[in-house]
Motif scaffolding. Structure first.
Motif, PDB file in Angstrom:
ATOM      1  N   LEU A  21       0.837  -1.200   0.000  1.00 44.33           N
ATOM      2  CA  LEU A  21       0.000   0.000   0.000  1.00 44.33           C
ATOM      3  C   LEU A  21       0.878   1.259   0.000  1.00 44.33           C
ATOM      4  O   LEU A  21       0.657   2.183  -0.788  1.00 44.33           O
ATOM      5  N   GLU A  22       1.889   1.276   0.868  1.00 45.69           N
ATOM      6  CA  GLU A  22       2.808   2.419   0.904  1.00 45.69           C
ATOM      7  C   GLU A  22       3.501   2.596  -0.440  1.00 45.69           C
ATOM      8  O   GLU A  22       3.644   3.719  -0.933  1.00 45.69           O
ATOM      9  N   HIS A  23       3.948   1.490  -1.031  1.00 45.27           N
ATOM     10  CA  HIS A  23       4.617   1.568  -2.325  1.00 45.27           C
ATOM     11  C   HIS A  23       3.679   2.133  -3.395  1.00 45.27           C
ATOM     12  O   HIS A  23       4.062   3.038  -4.150  1.00 45.27           O
ATOM     13  N   GLU A  24       2.475   1.603  -3.482  1.00 46.10           N
ATOM     14  CA  GLU A  24       1.527   2.043  -4.512  1.00 46.10           C
ATOM     15  C   GLU A  24       1.160   3.512  -4.334  1.00 46.10           C
ATOM     16  O   GLU A  24       1.015   4.241  -5.312  1.00 46.10           O
ATOM     17  N   PHE A  25       1.036   3.965  -3.083  1.00 46.78           N
ATOM     18  CA  PHE A  25       0.734   5.378  -2.879  1.00 46.78           C
ATOM     19  C   PHE A  25       1.937   6.251  -3.208  1.00 46.78           C
ATOM     20  O   PHE A  25       1.771   7.389  -3.632  1.00 46.78           O
ATOM     21  N   GLY A  26       3.127   5.725  -3.071  1.00 49.97           N
ATOM     22  CA  GLY A  26       4.305   6.454  -3.535  1.00 49.97           C
ATOM     23  C   GLY A  26       4.241   6.670  -5.038  1.00 49.97           C
ATOM     24  O   GLY A  26       4.529   7.765  -5.538  1.00 49.97           O
ATOM     25  N   VAL A  27       3.832   5.622  -5.768  1.00 51.56           N
ATOM     26  CA  VAL A  27       3.657   5.733  -7.221  1.00 51.56           C
ATOM     27  C   VAL A  27       2.574   6.772  -7.529  1.00 51.56           C
ATOM     28  O   VAL A  27       2.755   7.633  -8.396  1.00 51.56           O
ATOM     29  N   VAL A  28       1.463   6.709  -6.802  1.00 48.25           N
ATOM     30  CA  VAL A  28       0.368   7.663  -7.005  1.00 48.25           C
ATOM     31  C   VAL A  28       0.847   9.090  -6.758  1.00 48.25           C
ATOM     32  O   VAL A  28       0.565   9.997  -7.549  1.00 48.25           O
ATOM     33  N   ARG A  30       3.868  10.384  -6.960  1.00 46.94           N
ATOM     34  CA  ARG A  30       4.745  10.845  -8.043  1.00 46.94           C
ATOM     35  C   ARG A  30       3.924  11.190  -9.292  1.00 46.94           C
ATOM     36  O   ARG A  30       4.183  12.191  -9.967  1.00 46.94           O
ATOM     37  N   ARG A  31       2.941  10.356  -9.574  1.00 46.45           N
ATOM     38  CA  ARG A  31       2.079  10.605 -10.735  1.00 46.45           C
ATOM     39  C   ARG A  31       1.261  11.877 -10.524  1.00 46.45           C
ATOM     40  O   ARG A  31       1.119  12.692 -11.442  1.00 46.45           O
ATOM     41  N   VAL A  32       0.737  12.069  -9.326  1.00 44.86           N
ATOM     42  CA  VAL A  32      -0.065  13.261  -9.029  1.00 44.86           C
ATOM     43  C   VAL A  32       0.771  14.519  -9.207  1.00 44.86           C
ATOM     44  O   VAL A  32       0.305  15.513  -9.770  1.00 44.86           O
ATOM     45  N   LYS A  33       2.011  14.485  -8.745  1.00 42.03           N
ATOM     46  CA  LYS A  33       2.904  15.640  -8.924  1.00 42.03           C
ATOM     47  C   LYS A  33       3.047  15.998 -10.400  1.00 42.03           C
ATOM     48  O   LYS A  33       2.962  17.162 -10.785  1.00 42.03           O
ATOM     49  N   ARG A  34       3.270  14.993 -11.214  1.00 36.52           N
ATOM     50  CA  ARG A  34       3.424  15.220 -12.655  1.00 36.52           C
ATOM     51  C   ARG A  34       2.124  15.739 -13.269  1.00 36.52           C
ATOM     52  O   ARG A  34       2.131  16.693 -14.050  1.00 36.52           O
TER      53      ARG A  34
END
Length: 156
Positions: A21-28, A30-34
């Motif tokens: 969950l922590e990993h997937e939200f890290g991906v989210v 980074r994507r949200v920032k972009r």
């Protein structure tokens, strides 16, 4: 905690799931920032992503004082003031006297900002619909409901 929740197999699985969950939200994140940077540029080429968030809030919530925005975003009033000035200089935000207190001002998006924000939202939803085209309506609703429950659980 129930006996089932405390079993060694459950704890190991739960710990693994929490890590995922922590990993997937890290991906989210980074994507949200972009995505925020892309949306900001779509509204105006000189609009920073951080100001896009403020503009989006004003667009959704309606006029409010800069002090309310500072509190909501947990930012220094000076930083908010600089962002508001930049938004005003770009023609995206206007200040009007607060009818409740003539010494204060209310911030609101301009008609042009509202039009640009609506176009960005339409484009983004179309893009999302294309990417999630193989998700059933039920899958999408279940994900949204689960994400909403997750967000509500983290509110404090």
């Amino acid at each position: 905690m129930s006996a089932k929740a405390a079993s060694p197999e459950r704890v190991g699985t739960r710990a693994h799931s929490l890590g995922r969950l922590e990993h997937e939200f890290g991906v989210v994140l980074r994507r949200v920032k972009r995505v925020l940077a892309e949306r900001a540029r779509a509204v105006h080429p000189d609009l920073p992503a951080s100001s896009y968030l403020m503009l989006s809030y004003l667009d959704e919530s309606g006029p409010c004082r800069s002090s309310a925005i500072a509190e909501l975003f947990a930012m220094d009033k000076g930083a908010i003031s600089r962002q508001v000035q930049h938004l005003a200089d770009l023609g995206l935000v206007e200040r009007t006297p607060d009818p409740a207190d003539g010494r204060a001002a209310l911030l609101a998006v301009t008609d042009e900002a509202r039009r640009r924000m609506a176009q960005v939202q339409r484009d983004r939803r179309r893009w999302l619909d294309e990417r999630l085209g193989d998700w059933s309506d039920e899958d999408l609703l279940a994900f949204v409901d689960t994400l909403s429950r997750y967000n509500a659980s983290l509110d404090y």
